[in-house]
Design a protein around this motif. Sequence first.
Motif, mmCIF file in Angstrom:
data_model
loop_
_atom_site.group_PDB
_atom_site.id
_atom_site.type_symbol
_atom_site.label_atom_id
_atom_site.label_comp_id
_atom_site.label_asym_id
_atom_site.label_seq_id
_atom_site.Cartn_x
_atom_site.Cartn_y
_atom_site.Cartn_z
ATOM 1 N N LEU A 94 0.828 -1.211 0.000
ATOM 2 C CA LEU A 94 0.000 0.000 0.000
ATOM 3 C C LEU A 94 0.861 1.260 0.000
ATOM 4 O O LEU A 94 0.514 2.250 -0.653
ATOM 5 C CB LEU A 94 -0.969 -0.003 1.183
ATOM 6 N N ILE A 95 1.987 1.214 0.673
ATOM 7 C CA ILE A 95 2.928 2.348 0.649
ATOM 8 C C ILE A 95 3.460 2.542 -0.774
ATOM 9 O O ILE A 95 3.514 3.662 -1.275
ATOM 10 C CB ILE A 95 4.078 2.137 1.662
ATOM 11 N N GLU A 96 3.830 1.429 -1.425
ATOM 12 C CA GLU A 96 4.314 1.524 -2.809
ATOM 13 C C GLU A 96 3.245 2.092 -3.736
ATOM 14 O O GLU A 96 3.547 2.863 -4.640
ATOM 15 C CB GLU A 96 4.742 0.142 -3.325
ATOM 16 N N LEU A 97 1.992 1.704 -3.507
ATOM 17 C CA LEU A 97 0.907 2.155 -4.380
ATOM 18 C C LEU A 97 0.640 3.655 -4.259
ATOM 19 O O LEU A 97 -0.008 4.235 -5.122
ATOM 20 C CB LEU A 97 -0.378 1.375 -4.080
ATOM 21 N N ASN A 98 1.130 4.256 -3.197
ATOM 22 C CA ASN A 98 0.925 5.692 -3.002
ATOM 23 C C ASN A 98 2.117 6.525 -3.446
ATOM 24 O O ASN A 98 2.183 7.715 -3.145
ATOM 25 C CB ASN A 98 0.598 5.970 -1.529
ATOM 26 N N ASP B 36 0.826 6.414 -10.243
ATOM 27 C CA ASP B 36 0.332 6.784 -11.576
ATOM 28 C C ASP B 36 -0.518 5.653 -12.156
ATOM 29 O O ASP B 36 -1.567 5.891 -12.751
ATOM 30 C CB ASP B 36 1.491 7.090 -12.522
ATOM 31 N N ALA B 37 -0.043 4.422 -11.973
ATOM 32 C CA ALA B 37 -0.787 3.260 -12.463
ATOM 33 C C ALA B 37 -2.117 3.111 -11.731
ATOM 34 O O ALA B 37 -3.129 2.751 -12.330
ATOM 35 C CB ALA B 37 0.054 2.000 -12.306
ATOM 36 N N CYS B 38 -2.132 3.414 -10.435
ATOM 37 C CA CYS B 38 -3.386 3.379 -9.662
ATOM 38 C C CYS B 38 -4.387 4.381 -10.219
ATOM 39 O O CYS B 38 -5.575 4.061 -10.367
ATOM 40 C CB CYS B 38 -3.128 3.709 -8.191
ATOM 41 N N GLN B 39 -3.919 5.569 -10.504
ATOM 42 C CA GLN B 39 -4.809 6.595 -11.051
ATOM 43 C C GLN B 39 -5.376 6.152 -12.404
ATOM 44 O O GLN B 39 -6.553 6.345 -12.684
ATOM 45 C CB GLN B 39 -4.075 7.932 -11.183
ATOM 46 N N ARG B 40 -4.532 5.534 -13.203
ATOM 47 C CA ARG B 40 -4.989 5.023 -14.503
ATOM 48 C C ARG B 40 -6.043 3.932 -14.305
ATOM 49 O O ARG B 40 -7.059 3.903 -14.998
ATOM 50 C CB ARG B 40 -3.790 4.480 -15.276
ATOM 51 N N LEU B 41 -5.805 3.037 -13.347
ATOM 52 C CA LEU B 41 -6.746 1.954 -13.085
ATOM 53 C C LEU B 41 -8.072 2.492 -12.541
ATOM 54 O O LEU B 41 -9.142 2.011 -12.916
ATOM 55 C CB LEU B 41 -6.133 0.941 -12.124
ATOM 56 N N ILE B 42 -8.029 3.506 -11.719
ATOM 57 C CA ILE B 42 -9.254 4.131 -11.208
ATOM 58 C C ILE B 42 -10.061 4.714 -12.365
ATOM 59 O O ILE B 42 -11.287 4.583 -12.411
ATOM 60 C CB ILE B 42 -8.921 5.192 -10.133
ATOM 61 N N GLN B 43 -9.394 5.339 -13.320
ATOM 62 C CA GLN B 43 -10.088 5.871 -14.495
ATOM 63 C C GLN B 43 -10.756 4.746 -15.290
ATOM 64 O O GLN B 43 -11.886 4.887 -15.757
ATOM 65 C CB GLN B 43 -9.112 6.635 -15.396
ATOM 66 N N LEU C 19 -5.068 -4.946 -3.956
ATOM 67 C CA LEU C 19 -5.529 -3.937 -4.917
ATOM 68 C C LEU C 19 -7.052 -3.817 -4.923
ATOM 69 O O LEU C 19 -7.596 -2.715 -4.891
ATOM 70 C CB LEU C 19 -5.078 -4.318 -6.325
ATOM 71 N N GLN C 20 -7.725 -4.959 -4.970
ATOM 72 C CA GLN C 20 -9.189 -4.951 -4.995
ATOM 73 C C GLN C 20 -9.746 -4.231 -3.763
ATOM 74 O O GLN C 20 -10.619 -3.371 -3.882
ATOM 75 C CB GLN C 20 -9.727 -6.379 -5.055
ATOM 76 N N GLU C 21 -9.227 -4.565 -2.612
ATOM 77 C CA GLU C 21 -9.686 -3.941 -1.369
ATOM 78 C C GLU C 21 -9.453 -2.432 -1.385
ATOM 79 O O GLU C 21 -10.325 -1.641 -1.048
ATOM 80 C CB GLU C 21 -8.967 -4.582 -0.196
ATOM 81 N N MET C 22 -8.258 -2.019 -1.791
ATOM 82 C CA MET C 22 -7.917 -0.606 -1.844
ATOM 83 C C MET C 22 -8.798 0.143 -2.838
ATOM 84 O O MET C 22 -9.318 1.204 -2.539
ATOM 85 C CB MET C 22 -6.434 -0.446 -2.211
ATOM 86 N N LEU C 23 -8.992 -0.429 -4.022
ATOM 87 C CA LEU C 23 -9.785 0.223 -5.062
ATOM 88 C C LEU C 23 -11.262 0.317 -4.676
ATOM 89 O O LEU C 23 -11.930 1.306 -4.998
ATOM 90 C CB LEU C 23 -9.621 -0.519 -6.384
ATOM 91 N N GLU C 24 -11.772 -0.681 -3.990
ATOM 92 C CA GLU C 24 -13.168 -0.625 -3.546
ATOM 93 C C GLU C 24 -13.359 0.485 -2.519
ATOM 94 O O GLU C 24 -14.376 1.151 -2.515
ATOM 95 C CB GLU C 24 -13.601 -1.985 -2.994
ATOM 96 N N LYS C 25 -12.376 0.694 -1.646
ATOM 97 C CA LYS C 25 -12.453 1.797 -0.674
ATOM 98 C C LYS C 25 -12.423 3.155 -1.369
ATOM 99 O O LYS C 25 -13.159 4.051 -1.023
ATOM 100 C CB LYS C 25 -11.311 1.702 0.339
ATOM 101 N N VAL C 26 -11.565 3.273 -2.369
ATOM 102 C CA VAL C 26 -11.425 4.531 -3.113
ATOM 103 C C VAL C 26 -12.714 4.862 -3.880
ATOM 104 O O VAL C 26 -13.105 6.005 -3.975
ATOM 105 C CB VAL C 26 -10.217 4.464 -4.085
ATOM 106 N N ASN C 27 -13.355 3.830 -4.419
ATOM 107 C CA ASN C 27 -14.528 4.025 -5.272
ATOM 108 C C ASN C 27 -15.858 4.011 -4.521
ATOM 109 O O ASN C 27 -16.899 3.929 -5.149
ATOM 110 C CB ASN C 27 -14.559 2.971 -6.386
ATOM 111 N N GLN C 28 -15.836 4.098 -3.224
ATOM 112 C CA GLN C 28 -17.090 4.136 -2.454
ATOM 113 C C GLN C 28 -17.736 5.490 -2.523
ATOM 114 O O GLN C 28 -17.152 6.502 -2.616
ATOM 115 C CB GLN C 28 -16.854 3.764 -0.996
#
Length: 119
Positions: free
Chosen positions: A68-72, A78-85, A110-119
């Motif tokens: 999670l630290i690496e993902l931030n 940048d890849a996280c932002q692309r995946l969120i889009q 990743l799934q857990e983190m992205l679900e939290k972001v997209n709530q």
Amino acid sequence: MIRIKRAYKEAEDTDGYRVLVDRLWPRGVSKEKEHLDLWLKEIAPSNELRKWFNHEPDKFSQFKEKYLIELNAGEANDACQRLIQIINKHPIVTLVYGAKDEVHNNAVVLQEMLEKVNQ
């Protein structure tokens, strides 16, 4: 909806947009058979973290924190932002991974983190 699926399982129409989230291509899987829309290597754990974790379940909680630290930071962020889009554009996104362990892997984090972001 964000799903996760092993690369060794058959691709299905219900998978929606398929994204490989591993740095290494899964062994023995042909690129044609995988039916991927995107291979997002940059979102995978660093080689150092991947080797340290070595898919050992007792290290998973530490792996999750470090990942999670690496993902931030840097290219992973940048890849996280692309995946969120991508998630915002597609009703179903399936994160494809190669690990044998279906509970202790980067796609689960990743799934857990992205679900939290997209709530």
